[in-house]
Design a protein around this motif. Structure first.
Motif, PDB file in Angstrom:
ATOM      1  N   THR A  31      57.933  37.708  47.059  1.00  0.00           N
ATOM      2  CA  THR A  31      56.675  36.987  47.234  1.00  0.00           C
ATOM      3  C   THR A  31      55.824  37.137  45.974  1.00  0.00           C
ATOM      4  O   THR A  31      56.117  37.963  45.107  1.00  0.00           O
ATOM      5  CB  THR A  31      55.885  37.516  48.446  1.00  0.00           C
ATOM      6  N   PHE A  32      54.764  36.335  45.887  1.00  0.00           N
ATOM      7  CA  PHE A  32      53.856  36.372  44.735  1.00  0.00           C
ATOM      8  C   PHE A  32      52.438  36.642  45.227  1.00  0.00           C
ATOM      9  O   PHE A  32      51.980  36.018  46.197  1.00  0.00           O
ATOM     10  CB  PHE A  32      53.907  35.053  43.970  1.00  0.00           C
ATOM     11  N   LEU A  33      51.773  37.564  44.584  1.00  0.00           N
ATOM     12  CA  LEU A  33      50.387  37.866  44.928  1.00  0.00           C
ATOM     13  C   LEU A  33      49.489  37.006  44.040  1.00  0.00           C
ATOM     14  O   LEU A  33      49.324  37.280  42.843  1.00  0.00           O
ATOM     15  CB  LEU A  33      50.088  39.353  44.721  1.00  0.00           C
ATOM     16  N   LYS A  34      48.920  35.957  44.623  1.00  0.00           N
ATOM     17  CA  LYS A  34      48.091  35.038  43.846  1.00  0.00           C
ATOM     18  C   LYS A  34      46.759  35.685  43.467  1.00  0.00           C
ATOM     19  O   LYS A  34      46.210  36.471  44.227  1.00  0.00           O
ATOM     20  CB  LYS A  34      47.840  33.766  44.648  1.00  0.00           C
ATOM     21  N   ASP A  35      46.262  35.338  42.273  1.00  0.00           N
ATOM     22  CA  ASP A  35      44.948  35.795  41.804  1.00  0.00           C
ATOM     23  C   ASP A  35      44.815  37.313  41.831  1.00  0.00           C
ATOM     24  O   ASP A  35      43.752  37.859  42.171  1.00  0.00           O
ATOM     25  CB  ASP A  35      43.832  35.172  42.657  1.00  0.00           C
ATOM     26  N   ALA A  36      45.892  37.992  41.471  1.00  0.00           N
ATOM     27  CA  ALA A  36      45.862  39.463  41.489  1.00  0.00           C
ATOM     28  C   ALA A  36      44.807  40.004  40.532  1.00  0.00           C
ATOM     29  O   ALA A  36      44.114  40.986  40.845  1.00  0.00           O
ATOM     30  CB  ALA A  36      47.239  40.020  41.126  1.00  0.00           C
ATOM     31  N   PHE A  37      44.654  39.364  39.368  1.00  0.00           N
ATOM     32  CA  PHE A  37      43.666  39.834  38.391  1.00  0.00           C
ATOM     33  C   PHE A  37      42.257  39.763  38.965  1.00  0.00           C
ATOM     34  O   PHE A  37      41.486  40.725  38.879  1.00  0.00           O
ATOM     35  CB  PHE A  37      43.763  39.003  37.108  1.00  0.00           C
ATOM     36  N   ASN A  38      41.916  38.634  39.561  1.00  0.00           N
ATOM     37  CA  ASN A  38      40.571  38.477  40.138  1.00  0.00           C
ATOM     38  C   ASN A  38      40.345  39.426  41.309  1.00  0.00           C
ATOM     39  O   ASN A  38      39.241  39.952  41.489  1.00  0.00           O
ATOM     40  CB  ASN A  38      40.356  37.030  40.586  1.00  0.00           C
ATOM     41  N   LEU A  39      41.386  39.635  42.112  1.00  0.00           N
ATOM     42  CA  LEU A  39      41.283  40.575  43.226  1.00  0.00           C
ATOM     43  C   LEU A  39      40.942  41.968  42.713  1.00  0.00           C
ATOM     44  O   LEU A  39      40.029  42.632  43.243  1.00  0.00           O
ATOM     45  CB  LEU A  39      42.600  40.609  44.002  1.00  0.00           C
ATOM     46  N   TYR A  40      41.648  42.399  41.691  1.00  0.00           N
ATOM     47  CA  TYR A  40      41.399  43.722  41.097  1.00  0.00           C
ATOM     48  C   TYR A  40      39.960  43.835  40.595  1.00  0.00           C
ATOM     49  O   TYR A  40      39.250  44.808  40.901  1.00  0.00           O
ATOM     50  CB  TYR A  40      42.408  43.963  39.973  1.00  0.00           C
ATOM     51  N   ILE A  41      39.504  42.849  39.826  1.00  0.00           N
ATOM     52  CA  ILE A  41      38.146  42.894  39.265  1.00  0.00           C
ATOM     53  C   ILE A  41      37.098  42.917  40.373  1.00  0.00           C
ATOM     54  O   ILE A  41      36.123  43.686  40.323  1.00  0.00           O
ATOM     55  CB  ILE A  41      37.901  41.711  38.312  1.00  0.00           C
ATOM     56  N   GLU A  42      37.279  42.082  41.375  1.00  0.00           N
ATOM     57  CA  GLU A  42      36.300  42.022  42.474  1.00  0.00           C
ATOM     58  C   GLU A  42      36.166  43.364  43.198  1.00  0.00           C
ATOM     59  O   GLU A  42      35.084  43.708  43.703  1.00  0.00           O
ATOM     60  CB  GLU A  42      36.716  40.942  43.477  1.00  0.00           C
ATOM     61  N   LEU A  43      37.242  44.130  43.231  1.00  0.00           N
ATOM     62  CA  LEU A  43      37.229  45.418  43.941  1.00  0.00           C
ATOM     63  C   LEU A  43      36.382  46.471  43.230  1.00  0.00           C
ATOM     64  O   LEU A  43      35.909  47.420  43.855  1.00  0.00           O
ATOM     65  CB  LEU A  43      38.660  45.940  44.105  1.00  0.00           C
ATOM     66  N   ILE A  44      36.186  46.303  41.914  1.00  0.00           N
ATOM     67  CA  ILE A  44      35.481  47.349  41.156  1.00  0.00           C
ATOM     68  C   ILE A  44      34.241  46.840  40.424  1.00  0.00           C
ATOM     69  O   ILE A  44      33.523  47.621  39.801  1.00  0.00           O
ATOM     70  CB  ILE A  44      36.423  48.017  40.126  1.00  0.00           C
ATOM     71  N   LEU A  45      33.963  45.548  40.517  1.00  0.00           N
ATOM     72  CA  LEU A  45      32.896  44.950  39.708  1.00  0.00           C
ATOM     73  C   LEU A  45      31.506  45.361  40.173  1.00  0.00           C
ATOM     74  O   LEU A  45      31.186  45.294  41.357  1.00  0.00           O
ATOM     75  CB  LEU A  45      33.020  43.425  39.767  1.00  0.00           C
ATOM     76  N   ASP A  46      30.695  45.784  39.218  1.00  0.00           N
ATOM     77  CA  ASP A  46      29.254  45.942  39.440  1.00  0.00           C
ATOM     78  C   ASP A  46      28.597  44.662  38.929  1.00  0.00           C
ATOM     79  O   ASP A  46      28.622  44.391  37.721  1.00  0.00           O
ATOM     80  CB  ASP A  46      28.734  47.160  38.674  1.00  0.00           C
ATOM     81  N   PRO A  47      28.007  43.856  39.810  1.00  0.00           N
ATOM     82  CA  PRO A  47      27.464  42.552  39.383  1.00  0.00           C
ATOM     83  C   PRO A  47      26.373  42.666  38.323  1.00  0.00           C
ATOM     84  O   PRO A  47      26.077  41.689  37.629  1.00  0.00           O
ATOM     85  CB  PRO A  47      26.924  41.946  40.684  1.00  0.00           C
ATOM     86  N   ASN A  48      25.766  43.834  38.178  1.00  0.00           N
ATOM     87  CA  ASN A  48      24.695  44.010  37.188  1.00  0.00           C
ATOM     88  C   ASN A  48      25.182  43.803  35.759  1.00  0.00           C
ATOM     89  O   ASN A  48      24.386  43.482  34.874  1.00  0.00           O
ATOM     90  CB  ASN A  48      24.070  45.401  37.313  1.00  0.00           C
ATOM     91  N   ILE A  49      26.492  43.977  35.528  1.00  0.00           N
ATOM     92  CA  ILE A  49      26.966  43.854  34.145  1.00  0.00           C
ATOM     93  C   ILE A  49      27.037  42.393  33.699  1.00  0.00           C
ATOM     94  O   ILE A  49      27.242  42.120  32.511  1.00  0.00           O
ATOM     95  CB  ILE A  49      28.330  44.544  33.921  1.00  0.00           C
TER      96      ILE A  49
END
Length: 439
Positions: free
Chosen positions: A151-169
């Motif tokens: 199987t393929f995990l779509k948008d894995a990069f965005n998923l990773y970033i969303e999990l750790i992103l502080d929106p203030n940056i």
């Protein structure tokens, strides 16, 4: 033969560990170890931007599938990304295909457990034994044989970033910051900051043959020159797989990771403890800086696995290696270049233009690095040598680290001093000890 170092294995593609024959043996051995551990969930597979990564991914996944193991593929993803996704999703382990900061024509493997930490050494040793025993074989198919699913995990990069992103940056800093993506796994990062003209991204159009090529975290001086030439305020550079980041300031210069570790510690308002973990080759001044700000320094062997494990064992605030590896345990189970960048941007905001002043206020001592050949001394006992040299050092004013290279017949010397340079005296005694003049 040792296959796994402290962080997997890597070499020139087409040689040694990166031949079709060895990768096939490795994949079979991994499958056998997977089955012997009674694992059932899919294996997650990611890679950096090297062209050879596609070939290795296809070979590994084909063999795992032939062994009846389910596989999920992400495509290009930073190493900390596979770690984070393993932490929050349901996989048995992860395979990261990367040679990290090495040139594009190298490649390698890093293994992760289901919780996002590096795979247990006991399982790595099991895989190694199977490879060396040459016991791993692709099964002969019959009518009842099970083939794994892919199987393929779509948008894995965005998923990773969303999990750790502080929106203030994402907010404007009123400063110009150059970000070198090393033509590596963070090359998509500019999409996150569309519309933010403060952040200028370079080396983010990889062609498969340019990862780390005259760019990235190993080229701090080049980054600093670009920052000053273009009148930017700061610069950030990742390495190819994104677990490392370095930082520069147009006025201060190349920023020492040890100093940043101190500042990250200071602005953490919800400290887990007063402990910071750093590999033993950190500058002597770090210990003095940490004490001055009310912290405690714990040193480990060199290698991000040792730092991350020590952070966990000591409930530490953060872990770091001088090369630019930062581990923030509240947000990740691995070294993470994006988290280091995010914390750096928050640090700039916190100090409101006075970051350079803070950096200058921290100590950093002179360092001498040298390699000494040990070809004439095949039965080297490093502990005894260290024990004999230690009484010659002035405590709290000098630091001498002696490490044996895994790849070359040399010992690597790191010497820091606060006031007086005694390296010639120490080197003379070290050579006398090696040659047997001093018992």
């Amino acid at each position: 033969m040792n296959i796994f170092g402290s962080d997997g294995f890597r070499c020139h593609f087409g040689t040694k560990f990166m031949t079709f024959e060895f990768i096939s043996k490795f994949s079979c051995a991994l499958a056998d170890a997977y089955n012997s551990e009674n694992l059932k969930k899919p294996i997650l597979v990611s890679r950096d931007t090297r062209l050879s990564g596609v070939v290795i991914e296809d070979l590994i996944t084909s063999i795992l599938l032939a062994k009846g193991i389910d596989v999920c593929v992400t495509g290009v993803l930073p190493t900390p990304g596979i770690s984070k996704i393993l932490e929050v999703k349901d996989f048995s382990m992860g395979i990261m295909i990367t040679a990290s900061h090495n040139p594009y024509n190298d490649n390698g493997i890093k293994l992760f457990s289901s919780n996002g930490f590096k795979l247990e050494e006991s399982i790595e040793r099991k895989i190694e034994r199977i490879i060396l025993d040459d016991a791993g074989e692709v099964p002969i198919f019959d009518s009842d044989y099970k083939i794994g699913s892919k199987t393929f995990l779509k948008d894995a990069f965005n998923l990773y970033i969303e999990l750790i992103l502080d929106p203030n940056i994402k907010n404007s800093l009123g400063l110009k910051i150059l970000i070198d993506c090393s033509n590596g796994a963070f090359s998509e990062l500019d999409n996150l900051f569309k519309g933010n003209e403060d952040l200028i991204f370079i080396k983010n159009n990889p062609n498969g043959n340019d990862i780390n090529f005259n760019c990235g975290a190993l080229h701090g001086k080049k980054l600093l020159d670009l920052v000053r030439l273009n009148k930017y305020d700061y610069g950030i550079a990742f390495d190819g797989d994104g677990d490392r980041a370095i930082f520069v300031s147009k006025d201060y210069g190349i920023i020492e990771s040890e100093k940043l570790a101190c500042l990250f510690f200071k602005i953490d308002k919800e400290k887990l403890s007063n402990k910071i973990i750093m590999s033993e080759i950190s500058n002597l001044a770090l210990k003095h800086n940490i004490i001055d700000i009310g912290g405690e320094l714990i040193e480990t062997d060199v290698g991000d696995r040792f730092v991350v494990n020590a952070v966990k064992e000591n409930n530490a605030v953060l872990g770091c290696e001088p090369s630019g590896h930062f581990h923030f345990p509240k947000y990740s189970n691995s070294m993470d270049g994006f988290l280091a960048m995010q914390n750096f941007l928050l640090l700039i905001t916190h100090h409101k233009g006075d970051l350079d002043k803070e950096l200058f206020s921290l100590k950093h001592y002179e360092r001498i690095q040298e390699n000494i050949s040990i070809e004439k001394y095949p039965n080297l006992e490093l502990k005894k040598i260290r024990d004999r040299i230690k009484p010659m050092l002035k405590e709290n004013y000098e630091k001498l680290i002696i490490r044996q290279s895994m790849w070359d017949p040399v010992i690597r010397i790191y010497y820091d001093y606060k006031d007086k340079n005694n390296f010639p005296f120490l080197k003379e005694n070290l050579i006398n000890i090696l040659s047997g003049s001093i018992k």
